[in-house]
Design an enzyme around this catalytic site. Structure first.
Site, PDB file in Angstrom:
ATOM      1  CD  GLU A  20       4.240  -2.584   1.347  1.00 36.26           C
ATOM      2  OE1 GLU A  20       4.577  -1.374   1.459  1.00 36.26           O
ATOM      3  OE2 GLU A  20       3.890  -3.083   0.263  1.00 36.26           O
TER       4      GLU A  20
ATOM      5  CG  ASP B  96       6.942  -3.979  -5.912  1.00 38.58           C
ATOM      6  OD1 ASP B  96       8.113  -4.157  -5.517  1.00 38.58           O
ATOM      7  OD2 ASP B  96       6.464  -2.847  -6.110  1.00 38.58           O
TER       8      ASP B  96
ATOM      9  NE  ARG C 232      -0.752   1.508  -2.403  1.00 30.92           N
ATOM     10  CZ  ARG C 232       0.109   1.962  -3.294  1.00 30.92           C
ATOM     11  NH1 ARG C 232       0.709   1.113  -4.122  1.00 30.92           N
ATOM     12  NH2 ARG C 232       0.369   3.244  -3.385  1.00 30.92           N
TER      13      ARG C 232
ATOM     14  NE  ARG D 142      -2.417   8.315 -13.666  1.00 36.67           N
ATOM     15  CZ  ARG D 142      -2.401   9.345 -12.809  1.00 36.67           C
ATOM     16  NH1 ARG D 142      -2.063  10.543 -13.231  1.00 36.67           N
ATOM     17  NH2 ARG D 142      -2.716   9.159 -11.549  1.00 36.67           N
TER      18      ARG D 142
ATOM     19  CG  ASP E  57     -10.906  -0.036 -14.148  1.00 39.87           C
ATOM     20  OD1 ASP E  57     -11.879   0.468 -13.550  1.00 39.87           O
ATOM     21  OD2 ASP E  57      -9.750   0.427 -14.076  1.00 39.87           O
TER      22      ASP E  57
ATOM     23  CG  HIS F 121       5.684  -0.843  -2.146  1.00 44.56           C
ATOM     24  ND1 HIS F 121       4.624  -0.735  -1.278  1.00 44.56           N
ATOM     25  CD2 HIS F 121       5.310  -0.165  -3.259  1.00 44.56           C
ATOM     26  CE1 HIS F 121       3.672  -0.015  -1.824  1.00 44.56           C
ATOM     27  NE2 HIS F 121       4.068   0.339  -3.033  1.00 44.56           N
TER      28      HIS F 121
END
Length: 334
Positions: A263, A258, A234, A153, A173, A282
């Site tokens: 993290e 990001d 990720r 998406r 993909d 993030h």
């Protein structure tokens, strides 16, 4: 059953309590599931809701939860839930896959493509250093090749936003239908071709054993000189040490990060202040609209499952037939 605090998503718990749910919370000092904690909480749990950071919802916990109907992540990520175990046990996993989430990330992805093509990190770093027009001219997005590693998406949203920019859109993909790609103006290609042709590469995949360090030193070496990399998927999908080396060697012109391998990253992490990097915590696609939607969606997912209805946003839809059997058995003995 939830964590000691839900932070900015505490509104989800308020909604569940208002609906008559009894809320049990893990102790604030819980650093993992001990046998005592499992015995205290798991047998009575009808639902789990939370990110359970540092604790997780493991197979051991889920197996000890005979009444549980749903494990809900308020965010879109479900790395803290053993989804495989949940599916095998007939437990549905719900998550925060509302439009505000992936539309916001698609907006951010398109923004970062333009920022890196225009060499915005270099331009702002130069200005902050007291310099003026140091020649960081950058390039047009028009005529460039934008590569999408992952065409879910978010990838489709990025493609729709770049459709009128005059760039070529390619993607790798193996799980997406060719018709979806064509409908979004994207040409599917192989992984090696994606690496070799992309002027800007967006990493948009989730973290699995298959995708961990999918962008490693060898993959980066196949990218064209002067290309840029964006990771809003990720953190573990990109080998950060290899990325730093490529930036410092001049092979890559820039990056936007990001999501991070660890993290939060350490305060002295080289990518935090690198002059060619846009570094965010993030949250690059987050918005006030998203934070307003998360509690409502998390509560709606959980309450639907407690009623025996499939949640609006299911992460493991293949489990639904087995889940309905589980629900029927639970209701029979209720």
């Amino acid at each position: 059953m939830t964590t000691a605090t839900m932070g900015p998503h505490e509104g989800a718990i308020e909604r569940l309590a208002a609906a008559g749910c009894v809320i049990d919370r893990l102790p604030a000092d819980a650093a993992g599931w001990t046998p005592e904690l499992i015995e205290q909480f798991a047998p009575a749990a009808d639902a789990y809701l939370g990110t359970f950071r540092g604790v997780g919802l493991t197979r051991q916990v889920l197996e000890a939860s005979p009444r549980v109907r749903v494990a809900t992540s308020p965010i879109i990520g479900v790395e803290h839930i053993d989804v495989t175990a949940a599916s095998e046990l007939g437990i549905v996993v719900a998550h925060g896959a509302m439009a505000e989430n992936f539309e916001g990330m698609a907006e951010a992805g398109a923004m970062l493509v333009a920022a890196l093509r225009k060499r915005m990190p270099q331009k702002t770093a130069s200005m902050a250093a007291g310099e003026w027009k140091m020649g960081h001219s950058g390039h047009l997005v028009r005529g460039s090749v934008v590569g999408l590693l992952g065409l879910g998406r978010i990838g489709q949203g990025v493609a729709r936003r770049l459709a009128g920019w005059g760039c070529e859109l390619i993607a790798h993909d193996p799980y997406v239908d060719a018709g979806i790609a064509t409908g979004n103006g994207v040409a599917l290609t192989g992984f090696d071709d994606l690496m070799a042709r992309s002027d800007v590469l967006l990493v948009l995949v989730t973290l699995t054993p298959e995708t961990r360090h999918i962008i490693d030193g060898a993959a980066i070496a196949r990218m064209k000189p002067g290309a840029a990399l964006i990771n809003i998927g990720r953190g573990g999908c990109v080998d950060e040490a290899a990325l730093i080396a490529a930036l410092n060697a001049g092979h890559l012109s820039g990056a936007a990060i990001d999501t991070w391998e660890q993290e939060p990253p350490s305060a002295d992490h080289p990518l935090r202040r690198h002059p060619q990097v846009i570094a965010t915590s993030h949250d690059v696609g987050h918005s006030a609209e998203l934070y307003a939607a998360i509690p409502e969606t998390a509560a709606a997912n959980t309450l639907a499952a407690l009623r025996g209805e499939p949640p609006p946003h299911v992460r493991n839809p293949e489990v639904l037939p087995l889940w309905l059997e589980r629900i029927a058995a639970l209701d029979k003995w209720a």
